[in-house]
Design a protein around this motif. Structure first.
Motif, PDB file in Angstrom:
ATOM      1  N   ILE A 416     -22.292  48.227  17.759  1.00 33.53           N
ATOM      2  CA  ILE A 416     -21.984  48.922  19.010  1.00 33.53           C
ATOM      3  C   ILE A 416     -22.822  50.195  19.131  1.00 33.53           C
ATOM      4  N   ALA A 417     -22.919  50.960  18.038  1.00 33.63           N
ATOM      5  CA  ALA A 417     -23.708  52.194  18.063  1.00 33.63           C
ATOM      6  C   ALA A 417     -25.173  51.901  18.338  1.00 33.63           C
ATOM      7  N   SER A 418     -25.670  50.817  17.802  1.00 34.79           N
ATOM      8  CA  SER A 418     -27.059  50.430  18.043  1.00 34.79           C
ATOM      9  C   SER A 418     -27.292  50.127  19.520  1.00 34.79           C
ATOM     10  N   ARG A 419     -26.346  49.413  20.127  1.00 36.02           N
ATOM     11  CA  ARG A 419     -26.511  49.055  21.534  1.00 36.02           C
ATOM     12  C   ARG A 419     -26.452  50.300  22.435  1.00 36.02           C
ATOM     13  N   VAL A 420     -25.527  51.217  22.132  1.00 38.48           N
ATOM     14  CA  VAL A 420     -25.427  52.404  22.982  1.00 38.48           C
ATOM     15  C   VAL A 420     -26.625  53.323  22.760  1.00 38.48           C
ATOM     16  N   SER A 421     -27.221  53.292  21.566  1.00 40.38           N
ATOM     17  CA  SER A 421     -28.418  54.100  21.317  1.00 40.38           C
ATOM     18  C   SER A 421     -29.602  53.606  22.140  1.00 40.38           C
ATOM     19  N   ASN A 422     -29.574  52.347  22.556  1.00 48.29           N
ATOM     20  CA  ASN A 422     -30.616  51.782  23.414  1.00 48.29           C
ATOM     21  C   ASN A 422     -30.535  52.280  24.849  1.00 48.29           C
ATOM     22  N   GLY A 423     -29.489  53.032  25.152  1.00 51.39           N
ATOM     23  CA  GLY A 423     -29.297  53.497  26.523  1.00 51.39           C
ATOM     24  C   GLY A 423     -28.382  52.618  27.341  1.00 51.39           C
ATOM     25  N   ILE A 424     -27.753  51.618  26.701  1.00 49.27           N
ATOM     26  CA  ILE A 424     -26.797  50.770  27.411  1.00 49.27           C
ATOM     27  C   ILE A 424     -25.548  51.606  27.705  1.00 49.27           C
ATOM     28  N   PRO A 425     -25.004  51.565  28.924  1.00 49.89           N
ATOM     29  CA  PRO A 425     -23.769  52.310  29.217  1.00 49.89           C
ATOM     30  C   PRO A 425     -22.668  51.960  28.222  1.00 49.89           C
ATOM     31  N   ALA A 426     -21.796  52.912  27.945  1.00 46.57           N
ATOM     32  CA  ALA A 426     -20.877  52.805  26.817  1.00 46.57           C
ATOM     33  C   ALA A 426     -19.980  51.578  26.877  1.00 46.57           C
ATOM     34  N   PHE A 427     -19.372  51.296  28.024  1.00 46.35           N
ATOM     35  CA  PHE A 427     -18.482  50.138  28.108  1.00 46.35           C
ATOM     36  C   PHE A 427     -19.261  48.851  27.871  1.00 46.35           C
ATOM     37  N   GLU A 428     -20.424  48.734  28.501  1.00 52.36           N
ATOM     38  CA  GLU A 428     -21.245  47.535  28.323  1.00 52.36           C
ATOM     39  C   GLU A 428     -21.744  47.417  26.884  1.00 52.36           C
ATOM     40  N   ALA A 429     -22.100  48.554  26.274  1.00 51.37           N
ATOM     41  CA  ALA A 429     -22.553  48.528  24.880  1.00 51.37           C
ATOM     42  C   ALA A 429     -21.439  48.052  23.960  1.00 51.37           C
ATOM     43  N   ALA A 430     -20.212  48.505  24.212  1.00 49.27           N
ATOM     44  CA  ALA A 430     -19.082  48.049  23.413  1.00 49.27           C
ATOM     45  C   ALA A 430     -18.883  46.552  23.565  1.00 49.27           C
ATOM     46  N   CYS A 431     -18.972  46.063  24.792  1.00 47.11           N
ATOM     47  CA  CYS A 431     -18.816  44.622  25.027  1.00 47.11           C
ATOM     48  C   CYS A 431     -19.915  43.824  24.339  1.00 47.11           C
ATOM     49  N   GLU A 432     -21.163  44.284  24.454  1.00 49.66           N
ATOM     50  CA  GLU A 432     -22.270  43.589  23.798  1.00 49.66           C
ATOM     51  C   GLU A 432     -22.082  43.584  22.285  1.00 49.66           C
ATOM     52  N   GLY A 433     -21.649  44.717  21.735  1.00 48.09           N
ATOM     53  CA  GLY A 433     -21.461  44.800  20.299  1.00 48.09           C
ATOM     54  C   GLY A 433     -20.395  43.851  19.799  1.00 48.09           C
ATOM     55  N   VAL A 434     -19.287  43.761  20.527  1.00 50.02           N
ATOM     56  CA  VAL A 434     -18.217  42.844  20.131  1.00 50.02           C
ATOM     57  C   VAL A 434     -18.703  41.403  20.174  1.00 50.02           C
ATOM     58  N   TRP A 435     -19.430  41.059  21.221  1.00 50.30           N
ATOM     59  CA  TRP A 435     -19.936  39.680  21.324  1.00 50.30           C
ATOM     60  C   TRP A 435     -20.908  39.371  20.174  1.00 50.30           C
ATOM     61  N   LEU A 436     -21.861  40.255  19.927  1.00 48.99           N
ATOM     62  CA  LEU A 436     -22.852  40.006  18.882  1.00 48.99           C
ATOM     63  C   LEU A 436     -22.203  39.937  17.503  1.00 48.99           C
ATOM     64  N   HIS A 437     -21.197  40.739  17.280  1.00 52.72           N
ATOM     65  CA  HIS A 437     -20.432  40.704  16.028  1.00 52.72           C
ATOM     66  C   HIS A 437     -19.794  39.330  15.827  1.00 52.72           C
ATOM     67  N   GLY A 438     -19.158  38.816  16.878  1.00 46.99           N
ATOM     68  CA  GLY A 438     -18.552  37.490  16.794  1.00 46.99           C
ATOM     69  C   GLY A 438     -19.581  36.389  16.605  1.00 46.99           C
ATOM     70  N   GLU A 439     -20.720  36.515  17.276  1.00 45.03           N
ATOM     71  CA  GLU A 439     -21.773  35.508  17.143  1.00 45.03           C
ATOM     72  C   GLU A 439     -22.384  35.540  15.749  1.00 45.03           C
ATOM     73  N   ALA A 440     -22.590  36.724  15.194  1.00 43.41           N
ATOM     74  CA  ALA A 440     -23.103  36.829  13.832  1.00 43.41           C
ATOM     75  C   ALA A 440     -22.142  36.182  12.841  1.00 43.41           C
ATOM     76  N   ALA A 441     -20.841  36.352  13.075  1.00 41.57           N
ATOM     77  CA  ALA A 441     -19.845  35.718  12.208  1.00 41.57           C
ATOM     78  C   ALA A 441     -19.918  34.201  12.316  1.00 41.57           C
ATOM     79  N   ARG A 442     -20.103  33.694  13.528  1.00 39.62           N
ATOM     80  CA  ARG A 442     -20.228  32.243  13.706  1.00 39.62           C
ATOM     81  C   ARG A 442     -21.433  31.710  12.947  1.00 39.62           C
TER      82      ARG A 442
END
Length: 465
Positions: A416-442
């Motif tokens: 999540i911190a990586s995504r928000v550091s890219n300049g992604i708005p905070a809510f969207e960065a949190a959503c992207e981070g959660v999705w990528l976390h789940g996909e990495a687990a898969r």
């Protein structure tokens, strides 16, 4: 235009259906659309094997009669068990249109697919003993179970199980819109695969949404490390957790990750580690985000590190120990976005700190904390919810249960911190981070470590470029 990713409460769903009726439809017409749409999914699962439809007294039971008639018309093997007589006009009309035999509750029925149309999303009290026995008895005599809209015995808005010992479903077919119980524990553990049958419901203002796959852009052609985002990761007493978060952040798209720690021990060669005074290194005006909490500790030094991190006028991700130390006063001067990533225990600690009573469903609690604190709240767990102070709310699809291992929360914070550091708005960065976390687990498969999870983050991100 219908919206396929919205999650509606029982009240919102009733109002949406009434809007369709006011616009010229009818309960009977909507029941035909919903029932025939659900029948398509049942037909695919049954593959000409025997289907039993259990119909209740209300409109969910009416949907069941439409499903049964659709399967009968197609030449399928279908039996209907009526738990009780229909009690709504639409359900009575649907039963009258069913051309097959209707069996009494005591009939001995077995088959391949049981379709549960006993009760839908409006249920607020446990099933009576006779109806519970009927449902579970039929489920035990069928190889597969399908729920229409929701499994009977589930509370729609909270995801609570109103009865213990409900069947495990292979498929749940949502009608018109998703419900919170499709994504909240403990109900989400029994619903099986999820499919949606649209009935024309319009977008509902303020509705929650299902977290969807992100669309991630590659760096610009003229990008350099600072333009891609410099993320400062603040270490503490337990350096391993901060290292995990930093490794995950490196794979999550940040151009430059710096770990501020007491030593370089165990750090990979490609991770920059700063050991100078924290107050100096966090004054770097090239920082685009800061992550604090993993391995931080809870002593006086940890409190000081948290204060210094939050003083940096950039987006901040607050995790782990930092959540236990966080107070309203610590956020009082912040203007930049703050993202909190609490698990259940940390969520309760934050509720106490912000003088919240912790009442309500998980989405309600997350929203209350977001509004009280001004933070984006990622209430993580087997049913992760992301809430914003402005009322936006997203529920994540259930990820693999293999994520329940030490350190995976540090990885999530890093992504999540990586995504928000890219300049992604905070809510969207949190959503992207959660999705990528789940996909990495898969991608990890079974029985992985947090380090292995972090190593899969770049592969997960690459899948959505």
């Amino acid at each position: 235009m219908p919206k396929a990713d919205q999650i509606l409460t029982v009240t919102q769903m009733r109002e949406a259906e009434q809007a369709l009726i006011d616009a010229g439809s009818s309960v009977d017409a909507l029941m035909q659309i919903a029932g025939r749409g659900a029948a398509d999914w049942v037909w695919r699962m049954a593959a000409h094997r025997k289907v039993t439809v259990l119909c209740g007294p209300g409109n969910n039971g009416g949907d069941g009669y439409v499903i049964a008639e659709t399967i009968r018309e197609r030449g399928g093997q279908v039996s209907v068990v009526a738990a009780t007589e229909p009690k709504t006009d639409a359900a009575r009309n649907a039963r009258a249109l069913y051309g097959g035999e209707v069996l009494a509750p005591g009939a001995e029925v077995s088959g391949d697919v049981l379709v549960d149309c006993l009760f839908g999303s409006g249920l607020t009290r446990p099933l009576s003993q006779d109806l519970f026995d009927l449902l579970t008895g039929l489920a035990a005599h069928h190889h597969h179970c399908v729920a229409v809209d929701l499994p009977s015995g589930v509370q729609s808005d909270s995801g609570m199980l109103l009865n213990e010992g409900l069947p495990q479903y292979d498929l749940t077919i949502a009608l018109g819109a998703w419900k919170f119980a499709h994504y909240l524990m403990p109900a989400s553990a029994i619903v099986g695969a999820l499919r949606l049958v649209p009935i024309g419901v319009a977008p509902v203002e303020g509705a929650a949404t299902v977290l969807g796959a992100p669309r991630i852009a590659a760096p610009d052609a003229d990008a350099h490390k600072y333009r891609r985002g410099l993320l400062a990761v603040v270490g503490g007493r337990m350096p391993g957790a901060a290292l995990l978060a930093a490794r995950a952040a490196q794979g999550g798209g940040a151009g430059y990750v710096k770990l501020f720690a007491d030593s370089h021990d165990n750090a990979p060669a490609d991770l920059v580690v700063e050991t100078g005074p924290l107050s100096e290194v966090l004054t770097d005006d090239r920082n685009s985000a800061v992550l604090v909490g993993p391995g931080l500790g809870r002593d006086g030094e940890a409190r000081e590190r948290l204060a210094v991190a939050l003083a940096d006028p950039v987006a901040a991700v607050v995790d782990a120990d930092a959540l236990v130390l966080l107070t309203p006063r610590a956020l009082a001067e912040r203007a930049a976005p703050t993202i909190a990533t609490p698990h259940e225990g940390e969520l309760a600690a934050l509720e106490r700190a912000f003088e919240l009573d912790g009442a309500g469903s998980r989405p309600e609690r997350a929203l209350a904390l977001a509004r009280a604190s001004g933070m984006i709240v990622v209430a993580k767990g087997p049913d992760t919810v992301i809430a914003a102070p402005d009322g936006r709310l997203a529920c994540a699809p259930r990820a693999t249960s293999w994520l329940s291992t030490a350190g995976t929360g540090d990885v999530l914070a890093g992504v999540i911190a990586s995504r928000v550091s890219n300049g992604i708005p905070a809510f969207e960065a949190a959503c992207e981070g959660v999705w990528l976390h789940g996909e990495a687990a898969r991608l990890c498969g079974a029985a992985f470590t947090a380090g292995q999870l972090a190593a899969k983050v770049p592969e997960a991100l690459a899948a959505y470029l």
